[in-house]
Scaffold this active site. Structure first.
Site, short mmCIF file in Angstrom:
data_model
loop_
_atom_site.label_atom_id
_atom_site.label_comp_id
_atom_site.label_asym_id
_atom_site.label_seq_id
_atom_site.Cartn_x
_atom_site.Cartn_y
_atom_site.Cartn_z
N LYS A 1 1.06 -1.04 0.03
CA LYS A 1 -0.01 0.01 -0.06
C LYS A 1 0.70 1.07 -0.14
CE LYS A 1 -4.44 1.45 2.40
NZ LYS A 1 -4.93 1.33 3.58
C1 E4P Z 1 -8.29 2.01 3.42
O1 E4P Z 1 -7.50 1.44 3.16
C2 E4P Z 1 -8.28 3.19 4.53
O2 E4P Z 1 -7.32 2.63 5.42
C3 E4P Z 1 -9.46 3.32 5.26
O3 E4P Z 1 -10.75 3.02 4.53
C4 E4P Z 1 -9.77 4.64 5.84
O4 E4P Z 1 -10.83 4.84 6.42
P1 E4P Z 1 -11.30 6.00 7.68
O5 E4P Z 1 -11.24 7.35 6.60
O6 E4P Z 1 -12.54 5.68 8.20
O7 E4P Z 1 -10.19 6.22 8.51
#
Ligand code: E4P
Length: 217
Positions: free
Chosen positions: A87
């Site tokens: 990622k």
């Molecule tokens: C996904 O990869 C992200 O880590 C995540 O969906 C972020 O979500 P949030 O805005 O609820 O922290």
């Protein structure tokens, strides 16, 4: 539509896995910290544990913000387990690292995407997944679903193979609307998956069926 769970909590991952509908997991440094998982070695071990629970892709985020650092960290993450997806943040070096990994056949997830232009760059760099954060856009009174829609149109126009991973999902309506748009994947908390089960007419209908069955017994 693939269902990913957005957590580092092993119990919640197991619960979604046991339901039989889980296709993968996304994590980020904040989700790891929320579970009290800190320190590089503990974090790497935790990724391995997650991979042992689920069968699908598990996104593991790099911390470095420079190309060389991202490559070094991403290679170490990818070597941990075949299910790991590297990622990378949507910054210039993240795009370069995405191209580097996609040329090597290593799966990537470009994260922190908030515009169609960023999603176009991620696809050009060969990302496996692009993660538009729709909940965080909603939080600042911008239509997150509209971004998912724009990306779907652009990717379909050119046949980009990058999968749209609708992220920062907050509720079941986000899931339904992303499915209507045609997002390839959604990632959200356990409640966004189990919430899909719920309908009061299902509960009252089942109660009535059982009541009527028991009249004859
Ligand atoms: C996904 O990869 C992200 O880590 C995540 O969906 C972020 O979500 P949030 O805005 O609820 O922290």
């Amino acid at each position: 539509m693939k269902f990913f769970i957005d957590t580092a909590n092993l119990d919640q991952i197991k619960e979604a896995q046991d339901l039989g509908v889980l296709d993968g997991v996304t994590t980020n440094p904040s989700l790891m910290a929320k579970e009290g998982i800190t320190g590089a070695e503990n974090i790497l071990n935790h990724y391995k544990k997650i991979c042992e629970v689920v069968e699908g892709d598990v996104s593991a985020e790099v911390i470095a913000t420079d190309f060389d650092g991202m490559v070094k960290e991403g290679e170490a993450l990818a070597a941990l387990h075949p299910q790991i997806v590297v990622k990378l943040p949507m910054i210039a070096d993240g795009v370069k690292a995405c191209k580097y990994f996609s040329d090597k056949g290593i799966k990537t997830n470009v994260t922190l995407v908030f515009s169609a232009g960023q999603a176009l760059l991620a696809a050009k760099a060969g990302a496996t997944y692009v993660s538009p954060f729709l909940g965080r856009l909603d939080d600042i009174s911008t239509d997150g679903l509209n971004l998912v829609d724009e990306i779907r149109i652009i990717y379909d126009n050119y046949g980009f193979q990058t999968q749209i991973l609708a992220a920062s999902i907050r509720n079941t309506m986000h899931v339904i609307n992303c499915a209507k748009i045609g997002a390839d994947v959604m990632t959200g908390p356990l409640s966004s998956i189990t919430g899909l089960l719920k309908h009061p007419l299902t509960d009252s209908g089942l109660a009535k069926f059982l009541e009527d069955y028991n009249k004859g017994n």
